[in-house]
Structures are given as C-alpha cells and as structure tokens.
Design a protein around this motif. Structure first.
Motif, mmCIF file in Angstrom:
data_model
loop_
_atom_site.group_PDB
_atom_site.id
_atom_site.type_symbol
_atom_site.label_atom_id
_atom_site.label_comp_id
_atom_site.label_asym_id
_atom_site.label_seq_id
_atom_site.Cartn_x
_atom_site.Cartn_y
_atom_site.Cartn_z
ATOM 1 N N ILE A 8 0.809 -1.220 0.000
ATOM 2 C CA ILE A 8 0.000 0.000 0.000
ATOM 3 C C ILE A 8 0.843 1.270 0.000
ATOM 4 O O ILE A 8 0.303 2.356 0.155
ATOM 5 N N GLN A 9 2.134 1.161 -0.188
ATOM 6 C CA GLN A 9 2.974 2.369 -0.236
ATOM 7 C C GLN A 9 2.570 3.209 -1.438
ATOM 8 O O GLN A 9 2.453 2.718 -2.559
ATOM 9 N N GLY A 10 2.322 4.487 -1.196
ATOM 10 C CA GLY A 10 1.923 5.407 -2.258
ATOM 11 C C GLY A 10 0.421 5.498 -2.464
ATOM 12 O O GLY A 10 -0.043 6.374 -3.206
ATOM 13 N N MET A 11 -0.367 4.629 -1.857
ATOM 14 C CA MET A 11 -1.816 4.687 -2.014
ATOM 15 C C MET A 11 -2.384 5.841 -1.209
ATOM 16 O O MET A 11 -1.835 6.232 -0.180
ATOM 17 N N GLU A 12 -3.489 6.393 -1.696
ATOM 18 C CA GLU A 12 -4.143 7.508 -1.017
ATOM 19 C C GLU A 12 -5.461 7.042 -0.433
ATOM 20 O O GLU A 12 -6.181 6.253 -1.050
ATOM 21 N N GLY A 13 -5.768 7.557 0.750
ATOM 22 C CA GLY A 13 -7.001 7.190 1.420
ATOM 23 C C GLY A 13 -7.478 8.303 2.324
ATOM 24 O O GLY A 13 -6.927 9.403 2.339
ATOM 25 N N VAL A 14 -8.509 8.018 3.099
ATOM 26 C CA VAL A 14 -9.135 8.986 3.992
ATOM 27 C C VAL A 14 -9.110 8.437 5.410
ATOM 28 O O VAL A 14 -9.444 7.270 5.640
ATOM 29 N N ILE A 15 -8.725 9.282 6.363
ATOM 30 C CA ILE A 15 -8.763 8.879 7.775
ATOM 31 C C ILE A 15 -10.224 8.831 8.203
ATOM 32 O O ILE A 15 -10.945 9.817 8.120
ATOM 33 N N LYS A 16 -10.655 7.685 8.669
ATOM 34 C CA LYS A 16 -12.048 7.504 9.093
ATOM 35 C C LYS A 16 -12.235 7.640 10.597
ATOM 36 O O LYS A 16 -13.305 8.040 11.055
ATOM 37 N N GLN A 17 -11.212 7.279 11.366
ATOM 38 C CA GLN A 17 -11.413 7.262 12.814
ATOM 39 C C GLN A 17 -10.069 7.306 13.526
ATOM 40 O O GLN A 17 -9.072 6.763 13.035
ATOM 41 N N TYR A 18 -10.054 7.963 14.685
ATOM 42 C CA TYR A 18 -8.907 7.904 15.593
ATOM 43 C C TYR A 18 -9.312 6.975 16.738
ATOM 44 O O TYR A 18 -10.283 7.231 17.447
ATOM 45 N N VAL A 19 -8.564 5.898 16.923
ATOM 46 C CA VAL A 19 -8.966 4.878 17.901
ATOM 47 C C VAL A 19 -8.073 4.854 19.138
ATOM 48 O O VAL A 19 -8.084 3.886 19.886
ATOM 49 N N GLY A 20 -7.325 5.932 19.385
ATOM 50 C CA GLY A 20 -6.492 6.015 20.587
ATOM 51 C C GLY A 20 -7.308 6.275 21.836
ATOM 52 O O GLY A 20 -6.842 6.046 22.945
ATOM 53 N N VAL A 21 -8.534 6.781 21.661
ATOM 54 C CA VAL A 21 -9.444 7.035 22.778
ATOM 55 C C VAL A 21 -10.731 6.277 22.488
ATOM 56 O O VAL A 21 -11.304 6.390 21.404
ATOM 57 N N TRP A 22 -11.176 5.481 23.467
ATOM 58 C CA TRP A 22 -12.384 4.685 23.279
ATOM 59 C C TRP A 22 -13.252 4.830 24.514
ATOM 60 O O TRP A 22 -12.789 4.576 25.634
ATOM 61 N N LYS A 23 -14.477 5.240 24.321
ATOM 62 C CA LYS A 23 -15.456 5.438 25.401
ATOM 63 C C LYS A 23 -14.910 6.362 26.490
ATOM 64 O O LYS A 23 -15.084 6.117 27.674
ATOM 65 N N GLY A 24 -14.219 7.402 26.064
ATOM 66 C CA GLY A 24 -13.717 8.381 27.013
ATOM 67 C C GLY A 24 -12.477 7.980 27.772
ATOM 68 O O GLY A 24 -12.050 8.678 28.674
ATOM 69 N N LYS A 25 -11.871 6.841 27.414
ATOM 70 C CA LYS A 25 -10.654 6.386 28.085
ATOM 71 C C LYS A 25 -9.563 6.181 27.045
ATOM 72 O O LYS A 25 -9.822 5.751 25.919
ATOM 73 N N ARG A 26 -8.349 6.481 27.431
ATOM 74 C CA ARG A 26 -7.204 6.271 26.555
ATOM 75 C C ARG A 26 -6.879 4.782 26.513
ATOM 76 O O ARG A 26 -6.861 4.109 27.545
ATOM 77 N N ILE A 27 -6.671 4.271 25.298
ATOM 78 C CA ILE A 27 -6.280 2.875 25.141
ATOM 79 C C ILE A 27 -4.929 2.834 24.448
ATOM 80 O O ILE A 27 -4.480 3.811 23.861
#
Length: 155
Positions: A98-117
């Motif tokens: 997938i090097q060079g492919m373009e896409g769209v960021i759909k979600q940031y999953v570092g925080v889940w239900k108000g807590k850092r994961i």
C-alpha cells in the motif's frame, strides 16, 4: 507349633505350614467391590479471595479530552502512505503493497469510550482499490501510525 497349625487348618486337610498360608481368608466379593463413587468433580474448598479493582485510568479526563480534540480535525483528511507496507487481510488482493496509495482517515482509535487505550496503530484509514474482476472498487481499512503517512493538501 505343629499343634497351632493343626488347630487353624480345617479337619479334613493335613496340618502343614504351606496349607495354612493357602487357607488365608480371601475377601468376599461384596467387600471387594469398589465403593460407590460420586459422579462429577470432587467438591472444591471455598477460599476467601481478596477483591482487587484493576483500573488503569491514570490519566485525567481533561488529558483524554485534549487528546480527542487534538486528533478530531485529522479525521476526514486525505493521506498518502509513505512507508513500505504490505497487507495480507484483503481477500481480493492478497500480498498488497500500500505504499503510495491515497485514502481517507475515518477514525482515531487512541481514545475509546472516554478512556485512553494503547492502540499501536491509532488511525483507521479507508482505501479504495480497483480490482480487475470487480465492477466497483473494493474498500479496505488499514490501521496506521502517524509516521507511516503524510497529509495531502486539497487545493
């Protein structure tokens, strides 16, 4: 000693030491049968266990809110993959680079239900892949770190 062996032996047999040993009383079939076993596992002993609350919420809610607010504007932006990455979870295109492919960021999953994961790859990016055998492009999602892609400025 001979009189003792003769007294122990039945009257019809001769009183020898070997016959006395053979005439030992054998257990009856009723007493030799095993005792009834209970079905199932043996009863467990109940032990007192201390109740421990395992929470890893060492960050305050303001830190989590700041992190969410920091990454919220990045969701929806177009990105290009800069690192050489191969993905194997796409059935329509196995061993895909997938090097060079373009896409769209759909979600940031570092925080889940108000807590850092502890997400190792916190950005969920959607790509559209054209495959010869499919009339429509195939959507694929890949989780990436921030150092594996660059933002594309939409001018």
């Amino acid at each position: 000693m001979a009189t003792t062996a003769a007294a122990m032996a039945p009257p019809s047999t001769s009183a020898s030491a070997s016959s006395v040993l053979l005439l030992r009383r054998l257990p009856s079939p009723a007493s030799a049968a095993p005792r009834r076993c209970r079905l199932g596992p043996p009863p467990r002993l109940r032990t007192a266990r201390p109740r421990v609350s395992l929470t890893s919420d060492v960050s305050s809610s303001s830190d989590v809110a700041e992190e969410e607010a920091e990454h919220a504007p990045k969701v929806g932006r177009r990105v290009r993959v800069t690192a050489p990455l191969r993905v194997y979870h796409v059935v329509k295109a196995p061993d895909l680079d997938i090097q060079g492919m373009e896409g769209v960021i759909k979600q940031y999953v570092g925080v889940w239900k108000g807590k850092r994961i502890t997400a190792n790859f916190p950005f969920k990016v959607e790509f559209q892949l054209t495959v010869d055998t499919q009339p429509k492009p195939v959507k694929l999602f890949v989780h990436l770190r921030e150092d594996e892609f660059e933002y594309i400025d939409d001018e």
